[in-house]
Write a protein that holds these residues in place. Structure first.
Motif, PDB file in Angstrom:
ATOM      1  N   THR A   6       6.373  13.652  -8.504  1.00  0.00           N
ATOM      2  CA  THR A   6       6.046  13.302  -9.712  1.00  0.00           C
ATOM      3  C   THR A   6       7.037  12.984 -10.355  1.00  0.00           C
ATOM      4  N   CYS A   7       7.468  11.707 -11.653  1.00  0.00           N
ATOM      5  CA  CYS A   7       7.883  12.876 -12.416  1.00  0.00           C
ATOM      6  C   CYS A   7       7.256  12.679 -13.762  1.00  0.00           C
ATOM      7  N   HIS A   8       7.680  14.039 -13.971  1.00  0.00           N
ATOM      8  CA  HIS A   8       6.764  14.820 -14.874  1.00  0.00           C
ATOM      9  C   HIS A   8       6.561  14.215 -16.358  1.00  0.00           C
ATOM     10  N   CYS A   9       7.577  13.298 -16.201  1.00  0.00           N
ATOM     11  CA  CYS A   9       7.787  12.624 -17.868  1.00  0.00           C
ATOM     12  C   CYS A   9       6.631  11.597 -17.784  1.00  0.00           C
ATOM     13  N   CYS A  10       6.950  10.465 -16.897  1.00  0.00           N
ATOM     14  CA  CYS A  10       5.892   9.190 -16.552  1.00  0.00           C
ATOM     15  C   CYS A  10       5.090   9.510 -15.814  1.00  0.00           C
ATOM     16  N   GLY A  11       5.163  10.012 -14.900  1.00  0.00           N
ATOM     17  CA  GLY A  11       3.727  10.312 -13.451  1.00  0.00           C
ATOM     18  C   GLY A  11       4.681   9.184 -12.616  1.00  0.00           C
ATOM     19  N   LYS A  48      15.574  12.115 -10.718  1.00  0.00           N
ATOM     20  CA  LYS A  48      15.758  10.729 -11.741  1.00  0.00           C
ATOM     21  C   LYS A  48      15.164   9.854 -11.396  1.00  0.00           C
ATOM     22  N   CYS A  49      14.060   9.524 -12.642  1.00  0.00           N
ATOM     23  CA  CYS A  49      13.104   8.765 -13.181  1.00  0.00           C
ATOM     24  C   CYS A  49      13.985   6.800 -13.666  1.00  0.00           C
ATOM     25  N   SER A  50      13.214   5.815 -13.222  1.00  0.00           N
ATOM     26  CA  SER A  50      13.823   4.754 -13.556  1.00  0.00           C
ATOM     27  C   SER A  50      13.305   4.842 -15.185  1.00  0.00           C
ATOM     28  N   CYS A  51      12.757   5.975 -15.747  1.00  0.00           N
ATOM     29  CA  CYS A  51      12.175   5.882 -17.417  1.00  0.00           C
ATOM     30  C   CYS A  51      13.244   6.513 -17.711  1.00  0.00           C
ATOM     31  N   GLY A  52      14.144   7.445 -16.847  1.00  0.00           N
ATOM     32  CA  GLY A  52      15.105   7.579 -17.693  1.00  0.00           C
ATOM     33  C   GLY A  52      15.365   9.196 -17.765  1.00  0.00           C
ATOM     34  N   TYR A  53      14.460  10.024 -17.023  1.00  0.00           N
ATOM     35  CA  TYR A  53      14.080  10.936 -17.320  1.00  0.00           C
ATOM     36  C   TYR A  53      14.710  11.703 -16.162  1.00  0.00           C
ATOM     37  N   VAL A  54      16.073  12.904 -15.942  1.00  0.00           N
ATOM     38  CA  VAL A  54      16.466  13.357 -15.032  1.00  0.00           C
ATOM     39  C   VAL A  54      16.309  14.807 -15.601  1.00  0.00           C
TER      40      VAL A  54
HETATM   41 ZN   LIG Z   1      10.115   8.467 -14.937  1.00  0.00          ZN
END
Ligand SMILES: [Zn+2]
Length: 384
Positions: free
Chosen positions: A339-344, A358-364
């Motif tokens: 799970t991306c902690h930034c966008c879920g 690495k998430c597509s929302c830009g979170y690394v």
């Molecule tokens: Zn994300």
């Protein structure tokens, strides 16, 4: 509530002699009690309870057999307990819960020296030592492991045991439920792993101690000594009878190494838990690791066993209970890593080899740290 704590002790030479003597007497009495009841049973006579046996022993048997009066020299509470243990074994047999009680063999049995708090001075415990009835102050190897008298804890009873030249004390401690703790800090999540041992959402990482130079060296040494032992067995098979004494020596060497490695790992776990708990979080969330499942994977089982996750979990639970910290456990299907902690968003194709999330929302973020954050913020969990 009573909780049990077991840890290694460092008795003096004089105390070791006393421990050996007491355990020896306990073994003797246990076997005597079994043999006596067996004889009664074979003669069609009535079973003798622990109480009646002790009265008979002191009032009749010992006065007729003064050569056994050394029995009285041992700490009486321990001796009484071993007869009681014998009675329990018989009760289990009578209730068809177990086979006929077995005699305890020297060196191969689990005879322990029981002790109990009989007056206020007994069983006091300080950070580095514990007062054991009939032994006096005995040094504790791992300082502060047992809750201390100064902090208001009371040790009710305990046992001293031996294994491969090492000595252990196990105690039952009264822990009051209303110990109010100040755990006002934010909760934390802990991600456990094989690469690093634990990654905590507060930013701390606890390395995998099995990758340390010290343990690697000891492991190598262990393999060497085990091979040496194996060779000695092979030689014995070939008829070199002189090997027998050497084998015993080598066996002890291997055992001692095992213990040494085990102790280093356990110490590390205790230190890690102590450090985490000291930050006074209001709760701690961990994943319910499927240790049994992982152990079935033969590529992982050794690495998993050497990490002692189960011990970590147990120790963490104890310390959380003691300190009034809520221990939250999320089930092992919770996608803490994916799970991306930034966008879920959930990253389904995350591979075990992906160290960076690495998430597509830009979170690394570091993969395990991301997991620790998700664990911290989990809303579905069980309180352990
Ligand atoms: Zn994300």
């Amino acid at each position: 509530m009573l909780k049990s704590f077991k840890t290694e002790i460092n008795p003096s030479e004089e105390q070791k002699v006393k421990i050996h003597k007491t355990i020896g007497t306990c073994r003797f009495i246990y076997n005597f009690y079994l043999a006596h009841n067996k004889e009664l049973y074979d003669n069609g006579e009535k079973f003798m309870s622990s109480n009646r046996f002790r009265v008979w022993l002191n009032n009749e048997y010992l006065s007729e057999h003064p050569e056994y009066s050394w029995i009285k020299e041992a700490y009486s509470k321990a001796v009484t307990q071993s007869v009681n243990n014998g009675q329990t074994a018989f009760t289990r047999f009578f209730n068809h819960e177990s086979a006929f009680p077995k005699f305890k063999k020297k060196g191969r049995s689990d005879v322990k020296m029981y002790f109990v708090k009989n007056n206020p001075k007994d069983c006091r415990c300080e950070r580095h030592r514990i007062n054991i009835p009939s032994l006096g102050w005995v040094r504790i190897k791992e300082k502060g492991y047992i809750p201390t008298t100064k902090d208001g804890y009371v040790i009710k009873s305990g046992t001293v045991s031996m294994k491969a030249d090492r000595y252990y004390v196990s105690v039952l401690v009264e822990i009051s439920n209303n110990k109010i703790a100040d755990n006002s800090n934010a909760g934390i999540g802990i991600d456990l792993g094989l690469r690093d041992f634990a990654i905590v959402s507060n930013g701390k990482t606890y390395k995998n101690i099995n990758k340390s130079a010290r343990l690697k060296k000891l492991e190598k040494q262990l393999i060497r000594e085990q091979r040496c032992l194996f060779r000695k067995y092979e030689n014995l098979k070939k008829g070199e009878v002189t090997q027998r004494a050497n084998i015993q020596k080598q066996k002890l060497k291997v055992q001692k190494l095992h213990h040494k490695i085990d102790n280093i790992r356990t110490d590390y776990i205790n230190k890690t838990v102590a450090e985490i708990v000291k930050t006074k979080p209001s709760y701690i969330t961990i994943e319910d690791l499927n240790v049994k499942g992982m152990m079935k994977n033969r590529h992982l089982s050794k690495a998993v066993a050497s990490q002692k996750f189960y011990k970590f979990r147990t120790k963490l639970q104890i310390k959380c209970n003691e300190n009034g910290i809520e221990l939250r456990v999320v089930d092992r299907w919770y996608p803490s890593s994916k799970t991306c902690h930034c966008c879920g968003a959930i990253k389904k194709d995350l591979k075990l080899s992906d160290r960076i999330f690495k998430c597509s929302c830009g979170y690394v973020e570091d993969r395990d740290f991301n997991a620790a954050l998700n664990l911290r913020d989990a809303i579905t969990y069980e309180v352990a």
